[in-house]
Design a protein around this motif. Structure first.
Motif, PDB file in Angstrom:
ATOM      1  N   ASN A  77       0.833  -1.200   0.000  1.00  0.00           N
ATOM      2  CA  ASN A  77       0.000   0.000   0.000  1.00  0.00           C
ATOM      3  C   ASN A  77       0.867   1.250   0.000  1.00  0.00           C
ATOM      4  N   SER A  78       0.234   2.414   0.083  1.00  0.00           N
ATOM      5  CA  SER A  78       0.967   3.662  -0.103  1.00  0.00           C
ATOM      6  C   SER A  78       1.495   4.264   1.192  1.00  0.00           C
ATOM      7  N   THR A  79       1.421   3.542   2.305  1.00  0.00           N
ATOM      8  CA  THR A  79       1.942   4.033   3.579  1.00  0.00           C
ATOM      9  C   THR A  79       3.447   3.789   3.660  1.00  0.00           C
ATOM     10  N   LEU A  80       4.195   4.807   4.051  1.00  0.00           N
ATOM     11  CA  LEU A  80       5.647   4.689   4.138  1.00  0.00           C
ATOM     12  C   LEU A  80       6.087   4.145   5.495  1.00  0.00           C
ATOM     13  N   GLN A  81       7.157   3.355   5.474  1.00  0.00           N
ATOM     14  CA  GLN A  81       7.819   2.868   6.680  1.00  0.00           C
ATOM     15  C   GLN A  81       9.112   3.666   6.865  1.00  0.00           C
ATOM     16  N   TRP A  82       9.612   3.720   8.121  1.00  0.00           N
ATOM     17  CA  TRP A  82      10.757   4.583   8.417  1.00  0.00           C
ATOM     18  C   TRP A  82      11.743   3.910   9.364  1.00  0.00           C
ATOM     19  N   GLU A  83      13.001   4.373   9.295  1.00  0.00           N
ATOM     20  CA  GLU A  83      14.002   4.016  10.286  1.00  0.00           C
ATOM     21  C   GLU A  83      13.751   4.871  11.524  1.00  0.00           C
ATOM     22  N   LEU A 101       3.844   7.393  13.774  1.00  0.00           N
ATOM     23  CA  LEU A 101       4.261   7.964  15.049  1.00  0.00           C
ATOM     24  C   LEU A 101       3.052   7.982  15.969  1.00  0.00           C
ATOM     25  N   ILE A 102       3.255   7.572  17.212  1.00  0.00           N
ATOM     26  CA  ILE A 102       2.156   7.449  18.171  1.00  0.00           C
ATOM     27  C   ILE A 102       2.347   8.475  19.278  1.00  0.00           C
ATOM     28  N   CYS A 103       1.317   9.246  19.516  1.00  0.00           N
ATOM     29  CA  CYS A 103       1.354  10.284  20.545  1.00  0.00           C
ATOM     30  C   CYS A 103       1.159   9.668  21.923  1.00  0.00           C
ATOM     31  N   ASN A 104       2.059   9.964  22.844  1.00  0.00           N
ATOM     32  CA  ASN A 104       1.930   9.504  24.231  1.00  0.00           C
ATOM     33  C   ASN A 104       1.416  10.598  25.168  1.00  0.00           C
ATOM     34  N   LYS A 105       1.592  11.847  24.764  1.00  0.00           N
ATOM     35  CA  LYS A 105       1.209  12.970  25.618  1.00  0.00           C
ATOM     36  C   LYS A 105       0.403  13.978  24.794  1.00  0.00           C
ATOM     37  N   PRO A 106      -0.829  14.291  25.183  1.00  0.00           N
ATOM     38  CA  PRO A 106      -1.659  15.228  24.420  1.00  0.00           C
ATOM     39  C   PRO A 106      -1.029  16.619  24.344  1.00  0.00           C
ATOM     40  N   GLY A 107      -1.271  17.292  23.234  1.00  0.00           N
ATOM     41  CA  GLY A 107      -0.765  18.653  23.076  1.00  0.00           C
ATOM     42  C   GLY A 107      -0.707  19.067  21.625  1.00  0.00           C
ATOM     43  N   HIS A 108      -0.171  20.274  21.394  1.00  0.00           N
ATOM     44  CA  HIS A 108       0.035  20.773  20.046  1.00  0.00           C
ATOM     45  C   HIS A 108       1.426  20.354  19.571  1.00  0.00           C
ATOM     46  N   TYR A 109       1.470  19.799  18.356  1.00  0.00           N
ATOM     47  CA  TYR A 109       2.713  19.292  17.795  1.00  0.00           C
ATOM     48  C   TYR A 109       2.998  19.956  16.441  1.00  0.00           C
ATOM     49  N   TRP A 131      -0.254  13.500 -11.441  1.00  0.00           N
ATOM     50  CA  TRP A 131      -0.068  14.119 -10.146  1.00  0.00           C
ATOM     51  C   TRP A 131       0.399  13.097  -9.119  1.00  0.00           C
ATOM     52  N   VAL A 132       1.403  13.487  -8.350  1.00  0.00           N
ATOM     53  CA  VAL A 132       1.862  12.715  -7.206  1.00  0.00           C
ATOM     54  C   VAL A 132       1.300  13.393  -5.957  1.00  0.00           C
ATOM     55  N   VAL A 133       0.705  12.622  -5.067  1.00  0.00           N
ATOM     56  CA  VAL A 133       0.116  13.174  -3.850  1.00  0.00           C
ATOM     57  C   VAL A 133       0.937  12.728  -2.644  1.00  0.00           C
ATOM     58  N   HIS A 134       1.487  13.696  -1.929  1.00  0.00           N
ATOM     59  CA  HIS A 134       2.263  13.476  -0.708  1.00  0.00           C
ATOM     60  C   HIS A 134       1.421  14.013   0.443  1.00  0.00           C
ATOM     61  N   SER A 135       1.122  13.179   1.439  1.00  0.00           N
ATOM     62  CA  SER A 135       0.193  13.604   2.478  1.00  0.00           C
ATOM     63  C   SER A 135       0.565  13.047   3.850  1.00  0.00           C
ATOM     64  N   ILE A 136       0.135  13.764   4.888  1.00  0.00           N
ATOM     65  CA  ILE A 136       0.238  13.313   6.273  1.00  0.00           C
ATOM     66  C   ILE A 136      -1.171  13.038   6.776  1.00  0.00           C
ATOM     67  N   TYR A 137      -1.376  11.842   7.329  1.00  0.00           N
ATOM     68  CA  TYR A 137      -2.688  11.425   7.813  1.00  0.00           C
ATOM     69  C   TYR A 137      -2.666  11.224   9.325  1.00  0.00           C
ATOM     70  N   LYS A 138      -3.864  11.330   9.909  1.00  0.00           N
ATOM     71  CA  LYS A 138      -4.021  11.026  11.340  1.00  0.00           C
ATOM     72  C   LYS A 138      -5.019   9.888  11.514  1.00  0.00           C
ATOM     73  N   ARG A 139      -4.651   8.943  12.381  1.00  0.00           N
ATOM     74  CA  ARG A 139      -5.543   7.840  12.751  1.00  0.00           C
ATOM     75  C   ARG A 139      -5.966   8.051  14.213  1.00  0.00           C
ATOM     76  N   GLU A 182      -2.332   8.534  16.048  1.00  0.00           N
ATOM     77  CA  GLU A 182      -1.182   8.232  15.204  1.00  0.00           C
ATOM     78  C   GLU A 182      -1.160   9.149  13.982  1.00  0.00           C
ATOM     79  N   ILE A 183       0.039   9.456  13.514  1.00  0.00           N
ATOM     80  CA  ILE A 183       0.211  10.178  12.256  1.00  0.00           C
ATOM     81  C   ILE A 183       1.153   9.370  11.371  1.00  0.00           C
ATOM     82  N   TYR A 184       0.899   9.411  10.064  1.00  0.00           N
ATOM     83  CA  TYR A 184       1.710   8.643   9.138  1.00  0.00           C
ATOM     84  C   TYR A 184       1.714   9.304   7.772  1.00  0.00           C
ATOM     85  N   ILE A 185       2.620   8.841   6.895  1.00  0.00           N
ATOM     86  CA  ILE A 185       2.845   9.440   5.579  1.00  0.00           C
ATOM     87  C   ILE A 185       2.351   8.506   4.482  1.00  0.00           C
TER      88      ILE A 185
END
Length: 208
Positions: A77-83, A101-109, A131-139, A182-185
């Motif tokens: 799928n189109s979700t990227l993995q990272w080091e 990336l998983i948020c452990n502490k609520p707040g503005h990031y 068109w290439v679509v580059h996006s950041i998603y939140k789960r 969570e946020i992901y690319i």
């Protein structure tokens, strides 16, 4: 802090984004008080925001993360993995799982992502504008579907005569994250991502 998206490239390419003269970026959900912005931009966005990310030193008492390189899941799928542990990568009071990336502490990031895209030539077909679509998603459990936070639409290979195409796509902005969100690319044309380069493709966040 307003969200930004920007890009720079060579060959026959371009980035599709709103200018300062157009209407302001639209909030996705004003009733929820979210600060996610869809497809925002500004002049010299990549240079100024990338320098800000590079110069930023996260406070030791606040959550932060910087992930490097890029690859794809085995399912294709189109979700990227990272080091997330080696080289310049680190996790500081944030989690990582399956590209997110998983948020452990609520707040503005402040969240950001850069992708280095490239190809040795354009496809030999009748389609000129792609068109290439580059996006950041939140789960989040608050919504039934994953939500786009930032999107950059990049014009790819608008000329059949192009012998080489490359492009830097950069996204950044401020969002509200709750615990365990969570946020992901995602990227629509995964074959264009120049993977495994910790200096040219990365993803991160830090609490402000």
């Amino acid at each position: 802090m307003a969200a930004k998206s920007g890009a720079s490239g060579g060959g026959q390419d371009g980035g599709r984004s709103q200018s300062a003269s157009e209407k302001p970026a639209k909030k996705l959900d004003e009733t929820q008080g979210d600060k996610e912005l869809l497809n925002p931009c500004g002049e010299n966005a990549e240079a100024t925001h990338e320098k800000f990310v590079q110069d930023h030193k996260p406070a030791p008492e606040k959550p932060a993360a910087h992930l490097t390189g890029a690859s794809f899941t085995a399912s294709g799928n189109s979700t990227l993995q990272w080091e997330h542990t080696l080289g310049l990568a680190f996790l500081q009071d944030m989690g990582y799982k399956g590209g997110s990336l998983i948020c452990n502490k609520p707040g503005h990031y402040y969240i950001y992502s850069k992708l280095y895209l490239g190809n040795s030539g354009c496809p030999h077909n009748e389609q000129k504008n792609m068109w290439v679509v580059h996006s950041i998603y939140k789960r989040t459990p608050r919504y039934p579907e994953d939500r786009p936070l930032l999107i950059n639409n990049i014009l790819y290979c608008n000329s059949k005569d192009s012998t080489f195409w490359w492009h830097n796509s950069f996204l950044a902005g401020v969002v509200q994250l709750e615990e365990n969100e969570e946020i992901y690319i995602k990227v629509s044309e995964r074959q264009l991502v120049r993977i495994k380069d910790e200096f040219k493709s990365y993803f991160g966040a830090f609490m402000i």
